[in-house]
Design a protein around this motif. Structure first.
Motif, PDB file in Angstrom:
ATOM      1  N   LEU A 112      -5.750   0.785   7.420  1.00  0.00           N
ATOM      2  CA  LEU A 112      -6.021  -0.387   6.981  1.00  0.00           C
ATOM      3  C   LEU A 112      -4.981  -0.690   5.743  1.00  0.00           C
ATOM      4  O   LEU A 112      -5.198  -0.096   4.470  1.00  0.00           O
ATOM      5  N   ASP A 113      -4.230  -1.781   5.731  1.00  0.00           N
ATOM      6  CA  ASP A 113      -3.343  -2.143   4.507  1.00  0.00           C
ATOM      7  C   ASP A 113      -4.074  -3.151   3.645  1.00  0.00           C
ATOM      8  O   ASP A 113      -4.251  -4.350   4.265  1.00  0.00           O
ATOM      9  N   VAL A 114      -4.245  -2.706   2.413  1.00  0.00           N
ATOM     10  CA  VAL A 114      -4.855  -3.696   1.429  1.00  0.00           C
ATOM     11  C   VAL A 114      -3.982  -3.833   0.374  1.00  0.00           C
ATOM     12  O   VAL A 114      -3.518  -3.001  -0.265  1.00  0.00           O
ATOM     13  N   CYS A 115      -4.040  -4.960  -0.430  1.00  0.00           N
ATOM     14  CA  CYS A 115      -3.457  -5.199  -1.484  1.00  0.00           C
ATOM     15  C   CYS A 115      -4.269  -6.024  -2.396  1.00  0.00           C
ATOM     16  O   CYS A 115      -4.875  -6.971  -2.212  1.00  0.00           O
ATOM     17  N   LEU A 116      -4.310  -5.585  -3.843  1.00  0.00           N
ATOM     18  CA  LEU A 116      -4.877  -6.238  -4.899  1.00  0.00           C
ATOM     19  C   LEU A 116      -4.114  -6.962  -5.682  1.00  0.00           C
ATOM     20  O   LEU A 116      -3.042  -6.479  -6.180  1.00  0.00           O
ATOM     21  N   VAL A 117      -4.342  -8.295  -5.967  1.00  0.00           N
ATOM     22  CA  VAL A 117      -3.540  -9.145  -6.738  1.00  0.00           C
ATOM     23  C   VAL A 117      -4.247  -9.801  -7.981  1.00  0.00           C
ATOM     24  O   VAL A 117      -5.370 -10.415  -7.450  1.00  0.00           O
ATOM     25  N   GLY A 118      -3.846  -9.780  -9.180  1.00  0.00           N
ATOM     26  CA  GLY A 118      -4.475 -10.309 -10.037  1.00  0.00           C
ATOM     27  C   GLY A 118      -5.046  -9.633 -11.311  1.00  0.00           C
ATOM     28  O   GLY A 118      -4.938  -8.628 -11.593  1.00  0.00           O
ATOM     29  N   ASP A 119      -6.528  -9.863 -11.755  1.00  0.00           N
ATOM     30  CA  ASP A 119      -7.203  -9.146 -12.455  1.00  0.00           C
ATOM     31  C   ASP A 119      -8.171  -8.169 -11.850  1.00  0.00           C
ATOM     32  O   ASP A 119      -8.998  -8.387 -10.940  1.00  0.00           O
ATOM     33  N   MET A 120      -7.858  -7.000 -12.108  1.00  0.00           N
ATOM     34  CA  MET A 120      -8.277  -5.978 -11.169  1.00  0.00           C
ATOM     35  C   MET A 120     -10.032  -5.799 -11.289  1.00  0.00           C
ATOM     36  O   MET A 120     -10.575  -5.221 -10.677  1.00  0.00           O
ATOM     37  N   SER A 121     -10.328  -6.378 -12.645  1.00  0.00           N
ATOM     38  CA  SER A 121     -11.943  -6.367 -12.885  1.00  0.00           C
ATOM     39  C   SER A 121     -12.185  -7.998 -12.789  1.00  0.00           C
ATOM     40  O   SER A 121     -13.560  -8.331 -13.186  1.00  0.00           O
ATOM     41  N   GLY A 122     -11.544  -8.829 -12.109  1.00  0.00           N
ATOM     42  CA  GLY A 122     -12.059 -10.026 -12.130  1.00  0.00           C
ATOM     43  C   GLY A 122     -12.839 -10.603 -10.748  1.00  0.00           C
ATOM     44  O   GLY A 122     -13.413  -9.647 -10.204  1.00  0.00           O
TER      45      GLY A 122
END
Length: 304
Positions: A97-107
């Motif tokens: 499963l392809d997942v991408c996180l963008v922005g503030d990693m603790s936001g």
């Protein structure tokens, strides 16, 4: 990149690519509609410029340079996107499963579910998300990007719900909103009953309304207009229009294709020309057709 390193002309680069593809001198001459003498002369220049004394050495030198730049491009891409992290989650049966996180990693987390779009952004936009304290979690749909398709016969709504919960558990997020984009609206509503309270609300952003709700006069995008008209006829006609649009997109490039579709909107035309936007659109195309167009065609048919 190889041509730049060795100072090859465009013709020499084409000959080299054909050689690497396994073609003989005669094959190359025939395909380029020239003489074998010309191709041999070009090949000799390639050998001299690359410092190769044999065809085997030419192959090694070229591939070594290619691999170096390929590895460096990955590093450069990561360095250019400090507010992005991408990873795969293994699912039952060895699926990825392809997942991408963008922005503030603790936001504040929000899930983005795509159909024909990839929600990775230009670096300046990712920085805005980070500054705004938002963590955008983009999950490539099954059968798109690097996400493997579901096994045949598997319930789509259940499978999508399970694959949505998996990254949330991985990130220790109990609940968050879901944004569905374009055709993913239908599947978001289908799977929402199986997400076990992980979704706090669903926000739908789509230009593809059901046919009974559409006003053709308000549709400014030629491809969207063609798809909606085709959907009135049959799934086969709609499939043909979707595939034709994808091929046109590939042929003319993302920037030109987007400008041809959005020429009626000055604001959209301005956005297309911002740094990194056309590259992000290219990612959309590559990700959405990574494993064929069956999933796109099915989803758009469901939407209409």
């Amino acid at each position: 990149m190889v041509a730049r390193v060795f100072g090859l002309t465009q013709a020499e680069c084409s000959v080299l690519m054909a050689f690497l593809d396994g073609q003989t001198i005669s094959d190359i001459a025939k395909n380029r509609e020239t003489t074998t003498v010309t191709v041999r002369t070009q090949f000799q220049r390639i050998m001299e410029k690359t410092g190769s004394h044999s065809q085997a050495e030419l192959m090694r030198n070229t591939l070594a340079i290619s691999q170096f730049f390929q590895d460096m491009s990955v590093i450069a891409n990561v360095a250019g996107h400090p507010n992005r992290k991408q990873f795969d989650i293994m699912r039952p049966g060895g699926r990825s499963l392809d997942v991408c996180l963008v922005g503030d990693m603790s936001g504040l987390p929000v899930i983005l579910l795509s159909t024909l779009s990839r929600h990775t952004f230009p670096s300046w936009y990712e920085e805005k998300l980070a500054d705004g304290g938002v963590l955008a979690i983009h999950i490539w749909r099954q059968g798109q990007g690097r996400s493997d398709p579901l096994p045949k016969g598997f319930n789509l709504a259940l499978g999508m719900a399970d694959d949505l919960i998996a990254p949330l558990n991985h990130l220790e997020i109990k609940t968050c909103p879901l944004i569905c984009w374009e055709g993913s609206t239908v599947d978001a509503l289908r799977m929402s009953h199986h997400t076990e309270g992980h979704i706090s609300k669903i926000m739908c952003f789509s230009s593809f309304l059901p046919l009974r709700l559409r006003n053709p006069k308000l549709t400014l995008t030629p491809w969207a207009t063609a798809m909606s008209e085709a959907a009135k006829m049959s799934p086969k006609v709609l499939r043909m229009i979707i595939i034709a649009g994808q091929k046109a997109w590939q042929a003319v490039g993302s920037r030109n294709f987007a400008r041809s579709q959005l020429h009626a909107s000055a604001a959209d035309l301005h956005t297309i020309d911002l740094p990194g936007v056309s590259e992000a659109l290219s990612d959309v195309l590559l990700g959405s057709i990574a494993q064929g167009l069956d999933e796109n065609c099915r989803t758009m048919n469901d939407v209409f």
